[in-house]
Design a protein around this motif. Sequence first.
Motif, PDB file in Angstrom:
ATOM      1  N   ARG A  22     -22.859   8.708 -11.120  1.00 13.85           N
ATOM      2  CA  ARG A  22     -22.935   7.469 -11.885  1.00 13.85           C
ATOM      3  C   ARG A  22     -22.821   7.672 -13.384  1.00 13.85           C
ATOM      4  O   ARG A  22     -23.417   6.930 -14.170  1.00 13.85           O
ATOM      5  CB  ARG A  22     -24.219   6.694 -11.526  1.00 13.85           C
ATOM      6  CG  ARG A  22     -24.135   5.988 -10.165  1.00 13.85           C
ATOM      7  CD  ARG A  22     -23.193   4.792 -10.221  1.00 13.85           C
ATOM      8  NE  ARG A  22     -23.500   3.922 -11.329  1.00 13.85           N
ATOM      9  CZ  ARG A  22     -24.434   2.964 -11.305  1.00 13.85           C
ATOM     10  NH1 ARG A  22     -25.126   2.734 -10.210  1.00 13.85           N
ATOM     11  NH2 ARG A  22     -24.661   2.218 -12.362  1.00 13.85           N
ATOM     12  N   LEU A  23     -22.035   8.710 -13.773  1.00 12.89           N
ATOM     13  CA  LEU A  23     -21.620   8.776 -15.168  1.00 12.89           C
ATOM     14  C   LEU A  23     -20.577   7.695 -15.403  1.00 12.89           C
ATOM     15  O   LEU A  23     -20.337   7.285 -16.536  1.00 12.89           O
ATOM     16  CB  LEU A  23     -21.048  10.155 -15.513  1.00 12.89           C
ATOM     17  CG  LEU A  23     -22.047  11.302 -15.456  1.00 12.89           C
ATOM     18  CD1 LEU A  23     -21.353  12.646 -15.649  1.00 12.89           C
ATOM     19  CD2 LEU A  23     -23.134  11.120 -16.507  1.00 12.89           C
ATOM     20  N   GLU A  24     -19.931   7.252 -14.316  1.00 17.12           N
ATOM     21  CA  GLU A  24     -19.075   6.061 -14.333  1.00 17.12           C
ATOM     22  C   GLU A  24     -19.630   5.079 -13.314  1.00 17.12           C
ATOM     23  O   GLU A  24     -20.191   5.492 -12.291  1.00 17.12           O
ATOM     24  CB  GLU A  24     -17.627   6.398 -13.940  1.00 17.12           C
ATOM     25  CG  GLU A  24     -16.939   7.413 -14.826  1.00 17.12           C
ATOM     26  CD  GLU A  24     -16.600   6.882 -16.215  1.00 17.12           C
ATOM     27  OE1 GLU A  24     -16.791   5.672 -16.475  1.00 17.12           O
ATOM     28  OE2 GLU A  24     -16.149   7.695 -17.034  1.00 17.12           O
ATOM     29  N   THR A  25     -19.464   3.800 -13.586  1.00 16.42           N
ATOM     30  CA  THR A  25     -19.889   2.768 -12.643  1.00 16.42           C
ATOM     31  C   THR A  25     -18.667   2.238 -11.898  1.00 16.42           C
ATOM     32  O   THR A  25     -17.730   1.742 -12.522  1.00 16.42           O
ATOM     33  CB  THR A  25     -20.579   1.610 -13.394  1.00 16.42           C
ATOM     34  OG1 THR A  25     -21.694   2.146 -14.093  1.00 16.42           O
ATOM     35  CG2 THR A  25     -21.056   0.546 -12.428  1.00 16.42           C
ATOM     36  N   PRO A  26     -18.660   2.394 -10.577  1.00 18.10           N
ATOM     37  CA  PRO A  26     -17.508   1.924  -9.798  1.00 18.10           C
ATOM     38  C   PRO A  26     -17.357   0.403  -9.871  1.00 18.10           C
ATOM     39  O   PRO A  26     -18.339  -0.312 -10.086  1.00 18.10           O
ATOM     40  CB  PRO A  26     -17.846   2.343  -8.363  1.00 18.10           C
ATOM     41  CG  PRO A  26     -18.894   3.388  -8.494  1.00 18.10           C
ATOM     42  CD  PRO A  26     -19.653   3.073  -9.743  1.00 18.10           C
ATOM     43  N   ASN A  27     -16.143  -0.093  -9.672  1.00 17.03           N
ATOM     44  CA  ASN A  27     -15.902  -1.527  -9.586  1.00 17.03           C
ATOM     45  C   ASN A  27     -16.189  -2.049  -8.184  1.00 17.03           C
ATOM     46  O   ASN A  27     -16.552  -3.213  -8.021  1.00 17.03           O
ATOM     47  CB  ASN A  27     -14.457  -1.856  -9.945  1.00 17.03           C
ATOM     48  CG  ASN A  27     -14.140  -1.499 -11.380  1.00 17.03           C
ATOM     49  OD1 ASN A  27     -13.707  -0.378 -11.656  1.00 17.03           O
ATOM     50  ND2 ASN A  27     -14.393  -2.411 -12.287  1.00 17.03           N
ATOM     51  N   ALA A  28     -15.982  -1.223  -7.193  1.00 18.20           N
ATOM     52  CA  ALA A  28     -16.256  -1.625  -5.810  1.00 18.20           C
ATOM     53  C   ALA A  28     -16.438  -0.373  -4.971  1.00 18.20           C
ATOM     54  O   ALA A  28     -15.984   0.706  -5.346  1.00 18.20           O
ATOM     55  CB  ALA A  28     -15.107  -2.468  -5.261  1.00 18.20           C
ATOM     56  N   GLY A  29     -17.103  -0.564  -3.833  1.00 25.00           N
ATOM     57  CA  GLY A  29     -17.308   0.550  -2.914  1.00 25.00           C
ATOM     58  C   GLY A  29     -18.741   1.045  -2.942  1.00 25.00           C
ATOM     59  O   GLY A  29     -19.544   0.608  -3.774  1.00 25.00           O
ATOM     60  N   THR A  30     -19.070   1.902  -2.008  1.00 28.30           N
ATOM     61  CA  THR A  30     -20.424   2.460  -1.956  1.00 28.30           C
ATOM     62  C   THR A  30     -20.368   3.984  -1.959  1.00 28.30           C
ATOM     63  O   THR A  30     -19.433   4.591  -1.429  1.00 28.30           O
ATOM     64  CB  THR A  30     -21.181   2.012  -0.679  1.00 28.30           C
ATOM     65  OG1 THR A  30     -20.434   2.434   0.457  1.00 28.30           O
ATOM     66  CG2 THR A  30     -21.367   0.510  -0.647  1.00 28.30           C
ATOM     67  N   ILE A  31     -21.380   4.550  -2.578  1.00 27.78           N
ATOM     68  CA  ILE A  31     -21.546   6.009  -2.598  1.00 27.78           C
ATOM     69  C   ILE A  31     -22.998   6.295  -2.272  1.00 27.78           C
ATOM     70  O   ILE A  31     -23.895   5.718  -2.905  1.00 27.78           O
ATOM     71  CB  ILE A  31     -21.235   6.605  -3.989  1.00 27.78           C
ATOM     72  CG1 ILE A  31     -19.809   6.260  -4.428  1.00 27.78           C
ATOM     73  CG2 ILE A  31     -21.453   8.116  -3.982  1.00 27.78           C
ATOM     74  CD1 ILE A  31     -19.495   6.674  -5.857  1.00 27.78           C
ATOM     75  N   THR A  32     -23.232   7.145  -1.281  1.00 22.83           N
ATOM     76  CA  THR A  32     -24.598   7.610  -1.061  1.00 22.83           C
ATOM     77  C   THR A  32     -24.656   9.116  -1.271  1.00 22.83           C
ATOM     78  O   THR A  32     -23.730   9.846  -0.926  1.00 22.83           O
ATOM     79  CB  THR A  32     -25.117   7.291   0.359  1.00 22.83           C
ATOM     80  OG1 THR A  32     -24.265   7.931   1.308  1.00 22.83           O
ATOM     81  CG2 THR A  32     -25.129   5.799   0.632  1.00 22.83           C
ATOM     82  N   VAL A  33     -25.762   9.539  -1.867  1.00 22.27           N
ATOM     83  CA  VAL A  33     -26.039  10.956  -2.095  1.00 22.27           C
ATOM     84  C   VAL A  33     -27.397  11.230  -1.483  1.00 22.27           C
ATOM     85  O   VAL A  33     -28.412  10.781  -2.014  1.00 22.27           O
ATOM     86  CB  VAL A  33     -26.060  11.297  -3.596  1.00 22.27           C
ATOM     87  CG1 VAL A  33     -26.417  12.762  -3.805  1.00 22.27           C
ATOM     88  CG2 VAL A  33     -24.724  10.976  -4.252  1.00 22.27           C
ATOM     89  N   GLY A  34     -27.417  11.915  -0.347  1.00 22.85           N
ATOM     90  CA  GLY A  34     -28.683  12.108   0.348  1.00 22.85           C
ATOM     91  C   GLY A  34     -29.305  10.763   0.651  1.00 22.85           C
ATOM     92  O   GLY A  34     -28.681   9.887   1.237  1.00 22.85           O
ATOM     93  N   GLU A  35     -30.547  10.586   0.185  1.00 17.93           N
ATOM     94  CA  GLU A  35     -31.282   9.345   0.417  1.00 17.93           C
ATOM     95  C   GLU A  35     -30.892   8.235  -0.556  1.00 17.93           C
ATOM     96  O   GLU A  35     -31.288   7.091  -0.374  1.00 17.93           O
ATOM     97  CB  GLU A  35     -32.786   9.595   0.236  1.00 17.93           C
ATOM     98  CG  GLU A  35     -33.340  10.754   1.024  1.00 17.93           C
ATOM     99  CD  GLU A  35     -33.517  10.386   2.480  1.00 17.93           C
ATOM    100  OE1 GLU A  35     -34.412   9.588   2.788  1.00 17.93           O
ATOM    101  OE2 GLU A  35     -32.717  10.902   3.302  1.00 17.93           O
ATOM    102  N   HIS A  36     -30.164   8.596  -1.577  1.00 14.29           N
ATOM    103  CA  HIS A  36     -29.915   7.645  -2.659  1.00 14.29           C
ATOM    104  C   HIS A  36     -28.599   6.917  -2.481  1.00 14.29           C
ATOM    105  O   HIS A  36     -27.575   7.541  -2.200  1.00 14.29           O
ATOM    106  CB  HIS A  36     -29.901   8.368  -4.014  1.00 14.29           C
ATOM    107  CG  HIS A  36     -31.186   9.035  -4.347  1.00 14.29           C
ATOM    108  ND1 HIS A  36     -32.248   8.361  -4.899  1.00 14.29           N
ATOM    109  CD2 HIS A  36     -31.584  10.308  -4.177  1.00 14.29           C
ATOM    110  CE1 HIS A  36     -33.255   9.202  -5.065  1.00 14.29           C
ATOM    111  NE2 HIS A  36     -32.878  10.391  -4.634  1.00 14.29           N
ATOM    112  N   GLU A  37     -28.637   5.605  -2.678  1.00 20.54           N
ATOM    113  CA  GLU A  37     -27.390   4.848  -2.698  1.00 20.54           C
ATOM    114  C   GLU A  37     -26.992   4.674  -4.160  1.00 20.54           C
ATOM    115  O   GLU A  37     -27.541   3.825  -4.882  1.00 20.54           O
ATOM    116  CB  GLU A  37     -27.572   3.502  -1.995  1.00 20.54           C
ATOM    117  CG  GLU A  37     -26.239   2.827  -1.748  1.00 20.54           C
ATOM    118  CD  GLU A  37     -26.365   1.535  -0.948  1.00 20.54           C
ATOM    119  OE1 GLU A  37     -27.296   1.410  -0.127  1.00 20.54           O
ATOM    120  OE2 GLU A  37     -25.528   0.656  -1.173  1.00 20.54           O
ATOM    121  N   ALA A  38     -26.039   5.514  -4.578  1.00 18.35           N
ATOM    122  CA  ALA A  38     -25.682   5.594  -6.002  1.00 18.35           C
ATOM    123  C   ALA A  38     -25.186   4.266  -6.538  1.00 18.35           C
ATOM    124  O   ALA A  38     -25.305   3.984  -7.732  1.00 18.35           O
ATOM    125  CB  ALA A  38     -24.607   6.665  -6.203  1.00 18.35           C
TER     126      ALA A  38
END
Length: 263
Positions: free
Chosen positions: A72-88
């Motif tokens: 999350r050094l950049e904020t996406p316009n759409a879509g999902t990213i999860t890192v382990g337990e975290h939903e970025a």
Amino acid sequence: PEVPAARAASAKGVPGGHGTDAAGVTITGLHKSFGDNEVLKGIDMSVAPGEVVCLIGASGSGKSTLLRCVNRLETPNAGTITVGEHEATHPDVNLDAMRRQIGMVFQQFNLFPHLSVLENCTITPRRVLGQSKAEAEAEAMAQLDAVGLKHLSERRPDQLSGGQQQRVAIARALTMKPQLMLFDEPTSALDPETVGDVLASMRKLAQAGMTMLVVTHEMGFAREVADRVVFMDQGLVVEEGPAMAVIGDPQQPRTQDFLRRVL
Ligand code: ADP
Ligand code: MG
């Protein structure tokens, strides 16, 4: 994707290793634009816990932007990213907690020039994790030992070669006990003779079971160390698969063109 069982099982308790569970990454429908320039056009990809994925592709294809979206050094316009337990990509994500799990190593090493190697490796654990000086130094020396640089702990960054500085950057990231390591062309700025030691440190980390997403032009490294290779072009994943398949026998014309140019 399969992770070699022996490697996944060795993730804990390795001397100089990270000693925590490895986190996976899942990216779904990721879009990112800068103004009118759509840089990521719907990326789906994943990295399983303990897996090593090399991301390859021409300059400008969006590799760095993808990596920067993951922490999350950049904020996406759409879509999902999860890192382990975290939903970025969740509005309420705890970015500090998520970023503590993610180590990042850049082309430029970004060491603090006025601090010694040891101080570079202890400042964040002391400030962010509240470790005592003794505790942070013990951990830092263990990580510096793992990259073969314990003997240079009192030097300043400008007294080291580029490759040594990059190994310090790796050791520094590992002092935070990350569950995922992101590498963005870690050897691209280095003199050729110092590249090998950096790749060796990364290979060792891979063998210790770290989850790694590595942007690289080092096809030899990708072939030997990556579980999977993902080829990106113009903001899309064009081809992915086992390293041997993608690098050794690419199916897509754009992958074939790219590899013809870099190999
Ligand atoms: P790669 O790492 O594959 O070379 P990048 O992700 O760095 O690709 O860049 C992809 C595209 O996004 C390029 O056209 C680049 O100019 C653009 N870009 C990257 N970061 C920014 C930014 N902060 N602002 C505007 N454009 C950007
Ligand atoms: Mg880049």
